[in-house]
Write a protein that holds these residues in place. Structure first.
Motif, PDB file in Angstrom:
ATOM      1  N   ALA A 298       0.704  -1.342  -0.098  1.00 44.26           N
ATOM      2  CA  ALA A 298       0.306  -0.140  -0.158  1.00 44.26           C
ATOM      3  C   ALA A 298       1.277   1.258   0.559  1.00 44.26           C
ATOM      4  O   ALA A 298       1.996   1.165   0.883  1.00 44.26           O
ATOM      5  N   GLY A 300       0.563   4.618   0.448  1.00 46.10           N
ATOM      6  CA  GLY A 300      -0.007   5.049   1.763  1.00 46.10           C
ATOM      7  C   GLY A 300       0.876   4.457   2.885  1.00 46.10           C
ATOM      8  O   GLY A 300       0.629   5.438   3.643  1.00 46.10           O
ATOM      9  N   ALA A 301       0.285   3.696   3.356  1.00 49.17           N
ATOM     10  CA  ALA A 301       1.477   2.987   4.288  1.00 49.17           C
ATOM     11  C   ALA A 301       2.975   3.326   4.562  1.00 49.17           C
ATOM     12  O   ALA A 301       3.912   3.205   5.361  1.00 49.17           O
ATOM     13  N   GLY A 302       3.908   2.913   3.060  1.00 46.31           N
ATOM     14  CA  GLY A 302       4.806   3.262   2.641  1.00 46.31           C
ATOM     15  C   GLY A 302       5.372   4.784   2.906  1.00 46.31           C
ATOM     16  O   GLY A 302       6.076   5.202   3.874  1.00 46.31           O
ATOM     17  N   VAL A 303       4.347   5.758   2.495  1.00 47.87           N
ATOM     18  CA  VAL A 303       4.748   7.040   2.866  1.00 47.87           C
ATOM     19  C   VAL A 303       4.300   7.652   4.233  1.00 47.87           C
ATOM     20  O   VAL A 303       5.178   8.386   4.988  1.00 47.87           O
ATOM     21  N   LEU A 304       3.079   6.750   4.920  1.00 48.33           N
ATOM     22  CA  LEU A 304       3.227   6.585   6.528  1.00 48.33           C
ATOM     23  C   LEU A 304       4.448   6.193   7.332  1.00 48.33           C
ATOM     24  O   LEU A 304       5.196   7.025   8.123  1.00 48.33           O
TER      25      LEU A 304
END
Lengths: 439, 439
Positions: A298, A300-304
């Motif tokens: 995901a 987004g999860a990588g970004v967070l």
């Protein structure tokens, strides 16, 4: 110390017939586990079916531990009797001493204990629980699971919440100790005891103030087991509250911080971290450095996760060119080509397997962080099993961040049972990992 | 906009007979809720028992929304057919556009949509879910509970995790929208829609990048409903990950932070906070100021709460002398005589009641934080009921921090059902409260 944790015969002074009384609960807790326990109460003949004694002096057998739960002013009297009976370990549950300004009474019991050579835990404490020996010398009425985490708390009330939480979440403990006013037995001695206790793999502390910082640092420095600390009263507001609460001297946050760092204690920010970090150490060793690999399905999860890495001074390590070339051969054309490695939302266990087969041969990272969200093609349980194999093969510390609800429930259970910590979301998880990394 | 959220008739272009195909799942999700839905697939006669059409042009009825899930290169063809059929709202689920560098194809569909006056959500998105109208135009296969929180996510994969989590935790949503590449429909328009949607009380956003910051700020400034933002890509590492992920321009964290503050959006640190803050707003209004009262039955919890107050720039307000005098009459002699008010571990509901009766007449604080651990005399459920009465009477924002496991489970449920947020431990809770306080 052993008498506190593995006593053969125990006297409960102030054992009561009446439910709701602390002395009743302690006696009942010990009786429940079929311990050799003697109720002391001059006004009762029998308590919960057991013959009651007016004084410990009336017992013929040798007593290894006494637990006192009588009004504060009576404590000196019964403590003297313990001395005469040659009981060397006493837990004083009773409150009404220095914590409410009654320093005089506390000094009196200190003098008695020194005269008779009695070691005291407390006063004003919750007691001791040792799940491995099924000893519950406290008024908390449940037994946590056996485990490898020792928890020493300066706050009994907070201890109750932690115990209740640990039972619900099946977090195993090697022992729980509430030190109360810590008149005699203090943190250093207990840490030293757990350092030598074979059941203990990680030592957790909730500290409000230390009476002997130098000794604490000395013991922790020598400890081969991780010592993880939550220090309450870090700010002015917190210190003020702590002072009222424990009657200890207010002390400067920065001094504590520096001291913890110097002696190698791991200072955490909250109870959640305290146990997450401890659980990790129970599973395995700490990451050797701050270079982390992020693998996610995901974006987004990588970004967070990347955000959290930087915030917590961890390194989103660069992937060597040769590894990128290898990954190109197993990932879709438009994969991230970078760390975080985004295996893309449609990643099947097959794709994960290929990626992990490449990564397990490479040594450019100190730990791996696996973020996953349950998308259409995702098989969380199968991915979890692949990660477990990966960790066993590489011996590299691995962390899970399987996000979601029921769709990842089983996978999270699999990770837990196989010794991989799973975090609910990147921010909390990465912050906890940062605490474990060797500085 | 309404056609996206409450369409009367829907065409699924790329509806498939085969399980595991996205086009199959979307069609099935809509069918499950008994929506008027038409499968478009030139290679099938029937899909899940419904007559299939080769093209939207073959349908006689008016279509209000089309959901496209065909390979990227075919999207222009079917989109033109939508135009000819006078469908004005289209969700493009398909990926393979600017997010993988194929800007040309995205421009092509942009041109088509503009020519026909079609509004596009996506491409490369998860779709829309509206629990109130039982519309599930997405490939996420469950329906969240009806609620008052609108969630707009720039990451579909993260959206899946949040939806799954929301269902497990019974967090109700007014709508979920995944905006994908946000080629046409973007945050400002959606925020404006929810601002006027009667079911929505709080608007949550997961943002990686904004294409039109000025318009965003304008809309949020005007919004009477709270807009709560989790911005991914706040740090250099995160930005790098975000850039790879969404193909949007990297943008500076500080600029975003300032912009959010200026327009009154509440920026949070993680997904947990995003929903905690939103849930609070659904329940009631934000604290008017940073003066907080802490009431606890556990000294340690009071200490940790005080620490968290200072860390998050909230004020552990001084208790006026006259209030202390009143409290002296109902609390044990050695109570803290200060904020936090420690009602002591043996506090019964009766003692709580007396203390709350005094506090409810006083106005020296902006909100109240109630920390509790389940000790021998504590009756968590009864205390929870007292707090609910207190909040109803005073209208002061109240927060619970009932700590523990099974012993506080019921009490937490009572708090939740009556609109009081409960936090697992002081640190996380206080950080979330700090986000809500009006600056």
């Amino acid at each position: 110390m052993k008498n506190f944790f593995e006593p053969k015969r125990i006297a409960v002074i102030g054992a009561s017939r009446f439910r709701g009384k602390v002395g009743h609960d302690i006696f009942k807790n010990l009786l429940k586990e079929k311990k050799k326990v003697y109720p002391i109460n001059p006004n009762a003949k029998k308590i919960l079916g057991k013959k009651a004694y007016a004084s410990v002096l009336d017992i013929k057998d040798k007593i290894y531990l006494a637990v006192i739960s009588v009004p504060a002013k009576i404590v000196p009297i019964v403590l003297k009797e313990c001395g005469k009976k040659k009981i060397k370990s006493v837990i004083i549950i009773s409150s009404g001493f220095s914590e409410i300004g009654n320093k005089k009474l506390e000094d009196e019991i200190k003098n008695i204990s020194q005269k008779f050579g009695i070691r005291i835990l407390g006063p004003n404490c919750l007691g001791i629980i040792n799940p491995h020996k099924k000893i519950n010398a406290s008024f908390f009425n449940k037994m946590p699971e056996k485990g490898a985490i020792a928890f020493i708390s300066q706050s009994g009330a907070l201890g109750v919440a932690v115990l209740d939480w640990a039972i619900q979440n099946k977090v195993g403990l090697s022992s729980f100790v509430s030190i109360g006013n810590a008149m005699d037995v203090q943190f250093p001695e207990l840490i030293n005891y757990f350092e030598h206790d074979k059941k203990t793999k990680a030592i957790c502390l909730y500290i409000e103030s230390l009476k002997d910082g130098r000794k604490f640092m000395e013991i922790v420095s020598k400890s081969k087991k991780p010592v993880i600390v939550l220090k309450g009263g870090l700010t002015k507001a917190g210190e003020k509250a702590a002072t009222t609460h424990t009657a200890a001297l207010a002390s400067i946050a920065e001094v504590y911080k520096g001291a913890f760092k110097q002696c190698g204690a791991i200072q955490v920010d909250n109870l959640h971290q305290l146990f997450e970090v401890a659980r990790h150490f129970v599973y395995e060793k700490a990451p050797k450095g701050k270079k982390g690999l992020i693998l996610t399905n995901a974006g987004g999860a990588g970004v967070l996760a990347s955000d959290a890495f930087e915030k917590n001074n961890l390194e989103v390590v660069e992937i060597p060119e040769k590894v990128i070339i290898k990954l190109n051969s197993v990932l879709p054309e438009h994969w991230s080509k970078n760390n975080p490695i985004d295996v893309i939302g449609d990643a099947t266990p097959r794709r994960y397997k290929k990626v992990l087969a490449i990564l397990e041969k490479e040594k450019f990272y100190d730990f791996a962080f696996f973020a996953l969200t349950p998308q259409t093609m995702t098989k969380p349980e199968e991915v979890a099993k692949l990660l477990i194999k990966f960790q066993k093969k590489t011996k590299i510390p691995c962390f899970g961040c399987f996000m979601g609800g029921d769709a990842v429930k089983k996978a999270k259970k699999i990770l837990k049972e196989n010794g991989i910590l799973n975090f609910k979301e990147p921010e909390y998880g990465v912050a906890a990992i940062a605490k474990m990394v060797k500085k």
